[in-house]
Scaffold this active site. Structure first.
Site, PDB file in Angstrom:
ATOM      1  N   GLY A   1      19.890 -29.644  11.403  1.00 54.91           N
ATOM      2  CA  GLY A   1      20.114 -30.695  11.529  1.00 54.91           C
ATOM      3  C   GLY A   1      18.773 -31.535  11.459  1.00 54.91           C
TER       4      GLY A   1
ATOM      5  N   PRO B   1      21.676 -27.886  -3.693  1.00 56.04           N
ATOM      6  CA  PRO B   1      21.993 -28.027  -2.375  1.00 56.04           C
ATOM      7  C   PRO B   1      21.545 -29.318  -1.816  1.00 56.04           C
ATOM      8  CG  PRO B   1      21.361 -25.672  -2.294  1.00 56.04           C
ATOM      9  CD  PRO B   1      21.147 -26.118  -3.619  1.00 56.04           C
TER      10      PRO B   1
ATOM     11  N   TYR C   1      22.172 -35.183  -1.336  1.00 61.27           N
ATOM     12  CA  TYR C   1      21.692 -36.550  -1.333  1.00 61.27           C
ATOM     13  C   TYR C   1      22.785 -37.577  -1.864  1.00 61.27           C
ATOM     14  CZ  TYR C   1      16.813 -34.782  -1.040  1.00 61.27           C
ATOM     15  OH  TYR C   1      15.707 -34.300  -0.507  1.00 61.27           O
TER      16      TYR C   1
END
Length: 169
Positions: free
Chosen positions: A102, A133, A138
């Site tokens: 995170g 990835p 994005y």
């Protein structure tokens, strides 16, 4: 985890993460910037860049808690003739051992908070075409990956050759 503005004493850790990114991008020898460069160019009255750092608590050898910088988001301001002031996110790096925790999202979010605070009209960055990835992340976040644009660069040798073409003869 804590996200904060980077300080001059963080630049050695920042450089380590830059080197880790270069290795990930298969160009470990490309990094020539030094801690002194980062300290000189990122601080003082007219800094050329700003950086957020992600730090986590670690258990030190003497059983005291300490902090370790495990991610960065390095950015600077640009000017667009169409949009005005913008932010360019140069690099968002999370230590390999911390990916999936995170931290990347937290740093990414901090950039957009800064953009909103500064009332910039665009945040832009580059992503390698093989970094699927990152591209998916994005796009899922609402960013547009512009396939029709190409990044153009000229390195030191190219600059020299362009400015002094007779030296090539």
């Amino acid at each position: 985890m804590n996200i904060r503005k980077g300080q001059i004493e963080d630049m050695a850790a920042v450089l380590e993460l830059i080197q880790e990114l270069a290795t990930f991008e298969k160009e470990p020898e490309a990094v020539v910037v030094t801690v002194a460069d980062l300290e000189r160019d990122g601080f003082g009255p007219n800094p050329l860049f700003h950086v957020f750092v992600a730090e986590v608590d670690t258990e030190a050898k003497n059983n005291n808690n300490s902090k370790e910088i495990v991610g960065i988001a390095l950015y600077y301001y640009r000017f667009s003739t169409w949009k005005g002031r913008t932010i360019h996110l140069e690099d968002l790096i999370v230590k390999e051992s911390m990916r999936g925790s995170g931290l990347g999202l937290a740093l990414y979010t901090e950039i957009f908070k800064q953009a909103q605070k500064d009332k910039v009209r665009r945040v832009e960055w580059n992503v390698l075409d093989w970094n699927t990835p990152a591209i998916k992340f994005y796009e899922k976040s609402g960013a547009k990956v512009l396939d029709e644009w190409r990044v153009v660069q000229m390195d030191e040798a190219g600059i020299e050759a362009f400015l002094n073409p007779k030296k090539l003869i």
